[in-house]
Design a protein around this motif. Sequence first.
Motif, PDB file in Angstrom:
ATOM      1  N   THR A  50       0.824  -1.196   0.000  1.00  0.00           N
ATOM      2  CA  THR A  50       0.000   0.000   0.000  1.00  0.00           C
ATOM      3  C   THR A  50       0.862   1.252   0.000  1.00  0.00           C
ATOM      4  O   THR A  50       2.031   1.205   0.381  1.00  0.00           O
ATOM      5  CB  THR A  50      -0.961   0.010   1.211  1.00  0.00           C
ATOM      6  OG1 THR A  50      -1.811   1.144   1.123  1.00  0.00           O
ATOM      7  CG2 THR A  50      -0.214   0.021   2.534  1.00  0.00           C
ATOM      8  N   ASP A  52      -0.606   3.814   1.668  1.00  0.00           N
ATOM      9  CA  ASP A  52      -1.370   4.448   2.743  1.00  0.00           C
ATOM     10  C   ASP A  52      -0.837   3.982   4.098  1.00  0.00           C
ATOM     11  O   ASP A  52      -1.066   2.840   4.499  1.00  0.00           O
ATOM     12  CB  ASP A  52      -2.850   4.068   2.574  1.00  0.00           C
ATOM     13  CG  ASP A  52      -3.765   4.690   3.606  1.00  0.00           C
ATOM     14  OD1 ASP A  52      -3.306   5.055   4.713  1.00  0.00           O
ATOM     15  OD2 ASP A  52      -4.968   4.798   3.304  1.00  0.00           O
ATOM     16  N   THR A  54      -1.699   4.767   7.161  1.00  0.00           N
ATOM     17  CA  THR A  54      -2.738   4.431   8.133  1.00  0.00           C
ATOM     18  C   THR A  54      -3.271   3.025   7.879  1.00  0.00           C
ATOM     19  O   THR A  54      -3.452   2.232   8.808  1.00  0.00           O
ATOM     20  CB  THR A  54      -3.885   5.452   8.069  1.00  0.00           C
ATOM     21  OG1 THR A  54      -3.340   6.753   8.329  1.00  0.00           O
ATOM     22  CG2 THR A  54      -4.971   5.141   9.074  1.00  0.00           C
TER      23      THR A  54
END
Length: 178
Positions: A50, A52, A54
Amino acid sequence: MLIALNKPYGVLCQFTDADGRATLADYIVQKGVYAAGRLDQDSEGLLLLTDDGTLAHRLTDPRHKQPKTYLAQVDGAITDEAIAALRRGVMLKDGPTLPAGAEHATEPDWLWPRDPPVRFRKAIPTSWLRITLHEGRNRQVRRMTAAVGFPTLRLIRERIGRYALDGLAPGETRLLLP
């Protein structure tokens, strides 16, 4: 962005290697992504990548307890007692493991051949089990099966939380919805 990769056997879970070994860069064309978790070089199966942070934290932090399910081919015919011990949790050098989901399994018909093949010994059978962990220690499945007397010969991660291999061939990727 979230990408599922069926990491082949022998591939390092990093993008560069000074020794020229196979890495994620041989399979991932998207830039700016990184692995959310790891698989050993000699393990296969689902790896999530990913961009991302988070999402990566949610997938990998033990506090979120994302279950990870593996198929393990072990040396010998695994016993009900060994399965029960895995379900209770076993003592490793770095302390006791959490209880694991563990059950006898059969070699799935969708499983690809491994290169090189798992060693074959005519006098010693192998067997399969499915094991689900809620923690992620280094080489944990291998250490747990060895602790109950059945060393792992082949290890394939099938699932991380709600994400699964779902027919990906080794080296194939799929974009996922986070």
